[in-house]
Design a protein around this motif. Structure first.
Motif, PDB file in Angstrom:
ATOM      1  N   TYR A  26       0.722  39.021  67.950  1.00 18.74           N
ATOM      2  CA  TYR A  26      -0.535  39.375  67.894  1.00 18.74           C
ATOM      3  C   TYR A  26      -1.245  38.256  67.072  1.00 18.74           C
ATOM      4  CZ  TYR A  26      -4.481  41.618  65.665  1.00 18.74           C
ATOM      5  OH  TYR A  26      -5.655  42.044  65.149  1.00 18.74           O
ATOM      6  N   ARG A  27      -2.507  37.698  67.499  1.00 17.36           N
ATOM      7  CA  ARG A  27      -3.136  36.864  66.886  1.00 17.36           C
ATOM      8  C   ARG A  27      -4.414  37.281  66.313  1.00 17.36           C
ATOM      9  NH1 ARG A  27      -2.086  31.112  68.059  1.00 17.36           N
ATOM     10  NH2 ARG A  27      -4.192  30.891  67.566  1.00 17.36           N
ATOM     11  N   LEU A  28      -4.750  37.131  64.946  1.00 19.52           N
ATOM     12  CA  LEU A  28      -5.781  37.726  64.485  1.00 19.52           C
ATOM     13  C   LEU A  28      -6.994  36.838  64.939  1.00 19.52           C
ATOM     14  CD1 LEU A  28      -7.120  39.775  62.252  1.00 19.52           C
ATOM     15  CD2 LEU A  28      -6.675  38.030  60.537  1.00 19.52           C
ATOM     16  N   LEU A  29      -6.936  35.478  64.834  1.00 21.11           N
ATOM     17  CA  LEU A  29      -7.933  34.679  65.473  1.00 21.11           C
ATOM     18  C   LEU A  29      -7.545  33.824  66.595  1.00 21.11           C
ATOM     19  CD1 LEU A  29      -8.781  33.376  61.569  1.00 21.11           C
ATOM     20  CD2 LEU A  29     -10.043  35.012  62.878  1.00 21.11           C
ATOM     21  N   GLY A  32      -8.801  27.407  66.454  1.00 20.88           N
ATOM     22  CA  GLY A  32     -10.159  26.874  65.849  1.00 20.88           C
ATOM     23  C   GLY A  32     -11.239  27.706  65.348  1.00 20.88           C
ATOM     24  N   GLN A  33     -10.823  28.894  64.738  1.00 23.52           N
ATOM     25  CA  GLN A  33     -11.561  29.727  64.269  1.00 23.52           C
ATOM     26  C   GLN A  33     -10.961  30.356  62.635  1.00 23.52           C
ATOM     27  OE1 GLN A  33     -12.232  33.300  66.674  1.00 23.52           O
ATOM     28  NE2 GLN A  33     -14.142  32.597  67.391  1.00 23.52           N
ATOM     29  N   ALA A  34     -11.856  30.921  61.921  1.00 31.66           N
ATOM     30  CA  ALA A  34     -11.447  31.043  60.472  1.00 31.66           C
ATOM     31  C   ALA A  34     -12.452  32.152  60.300  1.00 31.66           C
ATOM     32  CB  ALA A  34     -11.744  29.916  59.742  1.00 31.66           C
ATOM     33  N   ILE A  35     -12.124  32.657  58.783  1.00 30.75           N
ATOM     34  CA  ILE A  35     -12.917  33.853  58.310  1.00 30.75           C
ATOM     35  C   ILE A  35     -13.584  33.671  57.177  1.00 30.75           C
ATOM     36  CG2 ILE A  35     -12.664  36.082  57.503  1.00 30.75           C
ATOM     37  CD1 ILE A  35     -10.346  36.608  59.248  1.00 30.75           C
ATOM     38  N   THR A 111     -16.979  37.877  58.493  1.00 24.40           N
ATOM     39  CA  THR A 111     -17.320  37.223  59.768  1.00 24.40           C
ATOM     40  C   THR A 111     -16.439  36.106  60.322  1.00 24.40           C
ATOM     41  OG1 THR A 111     -19.503  37.268  58.892  1.00 24.40           O
ATOM     42  CG2 THR A 111     -19.286  36.077  60.946  1.00 24.40           C
ATOM     43  N   THR A 112     -16.013  36.002  61.626  1.00 22.80           N
ATOM     44  CA  THR A 112     -15.184  35.127  62.080  1.00 22.80           C
ATOM     45  C   THR A 112     -16.211  33.934  62.575  1.00 22.80           C
ATOM     46  OG1 THR A 112     -13.643  36.796  63.117  1.00 22.80           O
ATOM     47  CG2 THR A 112     -13.806  34.510  64.175  1.00 22.80           C
ATOM     48  N   VAL A 113     -15.742  32.783  62.217  1.00 19.40           N
ATOM     49  CA  VAL A 113     -16.599  31.499  62.362  1.00 19.40           C
ATOM     50  C   VAL A 113     -15.722  30.369  62.932  1.00 19.40           C
ATOM     51  CG1 VAL A 113     -18.258  31.984  60.694  1.00 19.40           C
ATOM     52  CG2 VAL A 113     -16.232  30.613  60.152  1.00 19.40           C
ATOM     53  N   ASN A 114     -16.470  29.465  63.542  1.00 24.28           N
ATOM     54  CA  ASN A 114     -15.500  28.253  63.933  1.00 24.28           C
ATOM     55  C   ASN A 114     -15.228  27.359  62.753  1.00 24.28           C
ATOM     56  OD1 ASN A 114     -15.919  28.934  66.555  1.00 24.28           O
ATOM     57  ND2 ASN A 114     -17.826  28.002  67.050  1.00 24.28           N
ATOM     58  N   ALA A 115     -14.149  26.774  62.807  1.00 24.85           N
ATOM     59  CA  ALA A 115     -13.664  25.894  61.898  1.00 24.85           C
ATOM     60  C   ALA A 115     -14.321  24.630  62.028  1.00 24.85           C
ATOM     61  CB  ALA A 115     -12.217  25.913  61.778  1.00 24.85           C
ATOM     62  N   GLY A 116     -14.164  23.866  60.951  1.00 24.20           N
ATOM     63  CA  GLY A 116     -14.910  22.432  60.874  1.00 24.20           C
ATOM     64  C   GLY A 116     -15.725  22.094  59.622  1.00 24.20           C
ATOM     65  N   GLU A 117     -16.385  21.029  59.709  1.00 22.71           N
ATOM     66  CA  GLU A 117     -17.464  20.812  58.699  1.00 22.71           C
ATOM     67  C   GLU A 117     -18.580  21.825  58.895  1.00 22.71           C
ATOM     68  OE1 GLU A 117     -17.310  18.420  55.956  1.00 22.71           O
ATOM     69  OE2 GLU A 117     -15.215  18.010  56.387  1.00 22.71           O
ATOM     70  N   PRO A 145      -8.830  25.794  60.137  1.00 29.36           N
ATOM     71  CA  PRO A 145      -8.642  26.996  61.438  1.00 29.36           C
ATOM     72  C   PRO A 145      -7.621  27.841  60.547  1.00 29.36           C
ATOM     73  CG  PRO A 145      -8.362  24.745  62.314  1.00 29.36           C
ATOM     74  CD  PRO A 145      -8.577  24.591  60.983  1.00 29.36           C
ATOM     75  N   GLY A 146      -7.790  29.180  60.737  1.00 24.45           N
ATOM     76  CA  GLY A 146      -7.084  30.303  60.261  1.00 24.45           C
ATOM     77  C   GLY A 146      -7.087  30.463  58.938  1.00 24.45           C
ATOM     78  N   ARG A 147      -7.864  29.896  58.256  1.00 20.63           N
ATOM     79  CA  ARG A 147      -8.102  30.083  56.695  1.00 20.63           C
ATOM     80  C   ARG A 147      -9.288  31.153  56.566  1.00 20.63           C
ATOM     81  NH1 ARG A 147     -11.119  26.291  52.447  1.00 20.63           N
ATOM     82  NH2 ARG A 147     -10.601  27.548  50.565  1.00 20.63           N
ATOM     83  N   ASN A 148      -9.131  31.916  55.490  1.00 20.06           N
ATOM     84  CA  ASN A 148     -10.001  33.176  55.012  1.00 20.06           C
ATOM     85  C   ASN A 148     -10.878  32.391  53.562  1.00 20.06           C
ATOM     86  OD1 ASN A 148     -11.376  35.300  54.436  1.00 20.06           O
ATOM     87  ND2 ASN A 148      -9.572  36.566  53.910  1.00 20.06           N
TER      88      ASN A 148
END
Length: 163
Positions: A26-29, A32-35, A111-117, A145-148
């Motif tokens: 099971y993957r929450l994200l 390349g995505q974060a919360i 909200t789920t967002v794309n990681a990066g700058e 990525p994967g960070r809240n």
């Protein structure tokens, strides 16, 4: 023979249980995505300021109600906006809690967002609808990525905090 059958049945049950504990994954994200979470409780400014009672007003009150300041309880609703780059993630107005609308208003969004700058903008107005934002946070974030990323508001320092 019966004991051997029981051992085989327990072993099969343990194997199935072990397999189901790791599969399916099971993957929450997605990759390349974060919360980004915005969560806090804050009391807006009073709708009417406190005023000092005169001595005549104090004398007219019963002894147990003679407080020198008269402070109406009602507070303004808070308006909050959160943007990431130019994308509006949250915009809302929260009314104060309580029977006399004198408590804190609570904001929670995730909200789920794309990681990066990314360029973060968070603003809050707690002094009425006719004024601009009273508290603003603008910050360049490197969201992994994967960070809240949790954004709160510190009432003592009167500023937004990123955790």
């Amino acid at each position: 023979m019966r004991i051997v059958g029981q051992i085989l049945a327990y072993a099969a049950f343990a194997a199935v249980l072990g397999a189901l504990s790791v599969w399916p994954q099971y993957r929450l994200l997605a990759d390349g995505q974060a919360i980004v979470s915005l969560t806090f409780s804050h009391a807006g400014q009073r709708i009417e300021p406190c005023r000092r009672r005169s001595q005549e007003e104090l004398d007219a009150l019963p002894p147990n109600m003679r407080r020198p300041d008269d402070c109406p309880r009602a507070r303004h609703a808070i308006e909050v906006q959160m943007r990431l780059d130019d994308e509006l993630l949250y915009s809302g107005t929260q009314a104060p809690s309580g029977l006399w609308q004198d408590g804190k208003a609570t904001v929670y969004t995730r909200t789920t967002v794309n990681a990066g700058e990314r360029q973060l903008f968070v603003a809050m107005n707690d002094s009425g609808p006719d004024s601009g934002f009273d508290y603003v946070l603008r910050r360049e974030l490197n969201i992994e990525p994967g960070r809240n990323v949790v954004i709160t508001f510190d009432d003592l320092r009167a500023e937004f905090i990123i955790e």
